[in-house]
Design an enzyme around this catalytic site. Structure first.
Site, PDB file in Angstrom:
ATOM      1  N   ARG A 150      24.512   4.179  -0.259  1.00  0.00           N
ATOM      2  CA  ARG A 150      23.333   3.466   0.228  1.00  0.00           C
ATOM      3  C   ARG A 150      23.528   3.218   1.720  1.00  0.00           C
ATOM      4  O   ARG A 150      23.823   2.114   2.151  1.00  0.00           O
ATOM      5  CB  ARG A 150      23.147   2.156  -0.554  1.00  0.00           C
ATOM      6  CG  ARG A 150      22.871   2.405  -2.028  1.00  0.00           C
ATOM      7  CD  ARG A 150      22.408   1.175  -2.740  1.00  0.00           C
ATOM      8  NE  ARG A 150      23.517   0.300  -3.081  1.00  0.00           N
ATOM      9  CZ  ARG A 150      23.386  -0.794  -3.828  1.00  0.00           C
ATOM     10  NH1 ARG A 150      22.200  -1.154  -4.270  1.00  0.00           N
ATOM     11  NH2 ARG A 150      24.426  -1.543  -4.133  1.00  0.00           N
ATOM     12  N   PRO A 151      23.393   4.277   2.508  1.00  0.00           N
ATOM     13  CA  PRO A 151      23.713   4.165   3.935  1.00  0.00           C
ATOM     14  C   PRO A 151      22.750   3.238   4.659  1.00  0.00           C
ATOM     15  O   PRO A 151      21.610   3.035   4.233  1.00  0.00           O
ATOM     16  CB  PRO A 151      23.576   5.606   4.435  1.00  0.00           C
ATOM     17  CG  PRO A 151      22.641   6.251   3.469  1.00  0.00           C
ATOM     18  CD  PRO A 151      22.929   5.623   2.136  1.00  0.00           C
ATOM     19  N   ILE A 152      23.221   2.705   5.779  1.00  0.00           N
ATOM     20  CA  ILE A 152      22.410   1.782   6.573  1.00  0.00           C
ATOM     21  C   ILE A 152      21.775   2.477   7.774  1.00  0.00           C
ATOM     22  O   ILE A 152      21.223   1.811   8.642  1.00  0.00           O
ATOM     23  CB  ILE A 152      23.267   0.591   7.046  1.00  0.00           C
ATOM     24  CG1 ILE A 152      24.436   1.092   7.924  1.00  0.00           C
ATOM     25  CG2 ILE A 152      23.781  -0.209   5.869  1.00  0.00           C
ATOM     26  CD1 ILE A 152      25.172  -0.013   8.640  1.00  0.00           C
ATOM     27  N   CYS A 188      27.057  -3.430  -6.064  1.00  0.00           N
ATOM     28  CA  CYS A 188      27.296  -2.487  -7.153  1.00  0.00           C
ATOM     29  C   CYS A 188      27.604  -1.093  -6.619  1.00  0.00           C
ATOM     30  O   CYS A 188      26.992  -0.625  -5.663  1.00  0.00           O
ATOM     31  CB  CYS A 188      26.065  -2.416  -8.061  1.00  0.00           C
ATOM     32  SG  CYS A 188      25.797  -3.898  -9.050  1.00  0.00           S
ATOM     33  N   LYS A 236      15.295 -11.672  -8.220  1.00  0.00           N
ATOM     34  CA  LYS A 236      16.478 -11.584  -7.368  1.00  0.00           C
ATOM     35  C   LYS A 236      16.198 -10.740  -6.133  1.00  0.00           C
ATOM     36  O   LYS A 236      16.556 -11.119  -5.007  1.00  0.00           O
ATOM     37  CB  LYS A 236      17.646 -10.966  -8.140  1.00  0.00           C
ATOM     38  CG  LYS A 236      18.893 -10.726  -7.282  1.00  0.00           C
ATOM     39  CD  LYS A 236      19.984 -10.011  -8.058  1.00  0.00           C
ATOM     40  CE  LYS A 236      19.845  -8.513  -8.018  1.00  0.00           C
ATOM     41  NZ  LYS A 236      20.306  -7.924  -6.735  1.00  0.00           N
ATOM     42  N   ASN A 237      15.563  -9.600  -6.317  1.00  0.00           N
ATOM     43  CA  ASN A 237      15.343  -8.681  -5.207  1.00  0.00           C
ATOM     44  C   ASN A 237      14.241  -9.143  -4.261  1.00  0.00           C
ATOM     45  O   ASN A 237      14.021  -8.516  -3.224  1.00  0.00           O
ATOM     46  CB  ASN A 237      15.029  -7.284  -5.741  1.00  0.00           C
ATOM     47  CG  ASN A 237      16.238  -6.632  -6.385  1.00  0.00           C
ATOM     48  OD1 ASN A 237      17.378  -6.982  -6.088  1.00  0.00           O
ATOM     49  ND2 ASN A 237      16.004  -5.700  -7.291  1.00  0.00           N
ATOM     50  N   ASP A 288      16.317   0.611 -11.409  1.00  0.00           N
ATOM     51  CA  ASP A 288      17.035  -0.550 -11.955  1.00  0.00           C
ATOM     52  C   ASP A 288      16.859  -0.712 -13.450  1.00  0.00           C
ATOM     53  O   ASP A 288      17.622  -1.456 -14.077  1.00  0.00           O
ATOM     54  CB  ASP A 288      16.579  -1.828 -11.249  1.00  0.00           C
ATOM     55  CG  ASP A 288      17.299  -2.055  -9.931  1.00  0.00           C
ATOM     56  OD1 ASP A 288      18.218  -1.271  -9.614  1.00  0.00           O
ATOM     57  OD2 ASP A 288      16.945  -3.002  -9.212  1.00  0.00           O
ATOM     58  N   ARG A 321      25.341 -11.713 -11.584  1.00  0.00           N
ATOM     59  CA  ARG A 321      24.802 -11.594 -10.228  1.00  0.00           C
ATOM     60  C   ARG A 321      23.280 -11.552 -10.244  1.00  0.00           C
ATOM     61  O   ARG A 321      22.636 -11.963  -9.275  1.00  0.00           O
ATOM     62  CB  ARG A 321      25.309 -10.318  -9.552  1.00  0.00           C
ATOM     63  CG  ARG A 321      26.736 -10.365  -9.024  1.00  0.00           C
ATOM     64  CD  ARG A 321      27.064  -9.081  -8.277  1.00  0.00           C
ATOM     65  NE  ARG A 321      25.973  -8.726  -7.378  1.00  0.00           N
ATOM     66  CZ  ARG A 321      25.359  -7.543  -7.359  1.00  0.00           C
ATOM     67  NH1 ARG A 321      25.734  -6.585  -8.185  1.00  0.00           N
ATOM     68  NH2 ARG A 321      24.382  -7.306  -6.518  1.00  0.00           N
TER      69      ARG A 321
END
Length: 421
Positions: free
Chosen positions: A122-124, A117, A22-23, A308, A400
């Site tokens: 989780r800043p951009i 999630c 997925k990732n 994870d 997901r």
């Protein structure tokens, strides 16, 4: 609302095939926007997140077509808009990965703040730092971010990431491949998914070197063409089934797995007494050769222990002899599953980013929540071990990220079923 009902199961035995990661597939799909020809991606897992990414690409004018089971064709000859659909973006964190390719290809990108999630901040900011370094004008608001390339296009630069963010590394690489000149990205993420993205881009005609190390060098090119590529196996799914063998004291042959990608998981399971051996067909995981004992884990960016797999591993640690300590260094809000495990009798205590597991717990089935994707997998594993029935709600998180989740577990002998209320 759909739920999983899980009952105590006999040791899981049999063979399981790991799906495409997925990732890895999500950034590949976004990167396909950079090509002026067709991209064929093989081993694409049937996941909710993949469907969301397809929807985002199509909202931008990109054509997608399922050419068969697990095969996706992406054609981005024409991109009709620079703004990703908010209703889709809000559903998935990885949707922000379209910003780099969109900026590089069209000179402008506007993306609303993504969802996903709730496992912590989780800043951009690192993504935007990279775009600015490449010469883009960046507008950052509460609800969206916008980047506009200068008139002459993006220009290569030297960029240092304050933290080896996977998403920022991916976004900066995809923005830089069409930039003029050279880009050097230092303190880059080293995950296998980064290497897969670089390999995909290089097949398209990009010049990316050093992926898999902390320094990545990108020589900009004028255009990229289509290609065909197969997604790497999902190392987190592999780890989940390794833990399924361990927690049920079973014997599972895991196929389509790359051992180098899961070394930290393998090492820690062996410390606990789990037998892991390579065979011609794949990796065999045996959990009944000796009494299993505790170990300590500390999550770290790759090649460290993956965040994870922290919650599924914690579920396993509740069942072994001796106390364990789990330290989470990647996401500050990734202990939400602790309360759910404690409903089942785990007796875990936490102090900041540290969790203490007494071990040797007798788990009992209970009504629990999949608080996020990997926490949901942890609840299933705990339910396979616990006495009675475990009822897991909010399973859309699990769907997901795991393809044919119930079917794969049932094929190994798990007592799990999906019910719709």
């Amino acid at each position: 609302m759909a739920k999983f009902l899980v009952q105590k199961s006999d040791p899981l035995c049999g063979t399981v095939d790991i799906s495409g990661a997925k990732n890895a597939v999500l950034p590949l799909m976004a990167a396909a926007m950079l090509a002026d020809g067709e991209c064929i991606i093989n081993d694409v897992p049937a996941l909710r997140d993949v469907d969301v990414m397809k929807g985002i690409l199509e909202s931008l004018g990109v054509k997608t077509e399922e050419m068969g089971p697990s095969v996706l064709k992406i054609q981005a000859e024409e991109i009709s808009t620079n703004e990703a659909d908010y209703n889709l973006v809000k559903r998935m964190r990885a949707s922000f990965l379209v910003m780099g390719p969109l900026l590089a290809r069209t000179g402008r990108a506007k993306v609303h703040m993504p969802g996903g999630c709730s496992i912590g901040s989780r800043p951009i900011d690192l993504h935007l730092k990279g775009f600015r370094a490449l010469g883009a004008e960046v507008i950052s608001a509460d609800t969206y971010a916008e980047a506009i390339a200068p008139e002459g296009g993006l220009v290569g630069a030297e960029i240092y990431l304050d933290f080896p963010s996977v998403g920022a590394t991916e976004n900066i690489i995809t923005a830089a491949v069409l930039a003029k000149g050279s880009t050097v990205l230092e303190n880059a993420a080293q995950e296998p998914e980064i290497v897969d993205l670089a390999n995909f881009l290089n097949k398209m005609g990009a010049r990316v070197r050093g992926a898999g190390t902390d320094t990545i060098k990108i020589e900009g090119v004028e255009r990229l063409h289509g290609c065909e590529h197969t997604v790497i196996p999902d190392r987190i799914e592999a780890g989940t089934f390794m833990l399924a063998a361990a927690i049920t004291r079973g014997n599972i042959l895991i196929r389509n797995v790359l051992p180098d990608h899961i070394k930290p998981i393998t090492a820690k399971l062996r410390e606990c007494g789990v037998v892991i051996q390579m065979e011609d067909e794949g990796m065999r995981v045996i959990g009944d050769q000796k009494e299993l004992v505790s170990t300590d884990i500390k999550t770290m960016p790759y090649p460290g222990f993956p965040t994870d797999i922290q919650s599924p591993f914690m579920a396993f640690l509740t069942t072994v002899q001796g106390p364990s300590t789990v330290i989470e260094t990647v996401f500050e809000n990734r202990f939400m599953h602790v309360a759910e495990l404690n409903r089942m009798g785990a007796n875990i205590t936490t102090d900041g980013n540290k969790a203490m597991i007494p071990g040797g717990s007798t788990l009992e089935g209970a009504q629990v929540i999949a608080t996020d994707l990997r926490a949901g997998a942890a609840m299933v594993l705990a339910g396979l071990y616990a006495e009675g029935t475990t009822e897991i709600s909010e399973i859309y998180h699990i769907e997901r990220g795991y393809e044919r989740f119930v079917e794969k577990f049932r094929a190994l002998g798990a007592n799990i079923m999906k019910v719709n209320n």
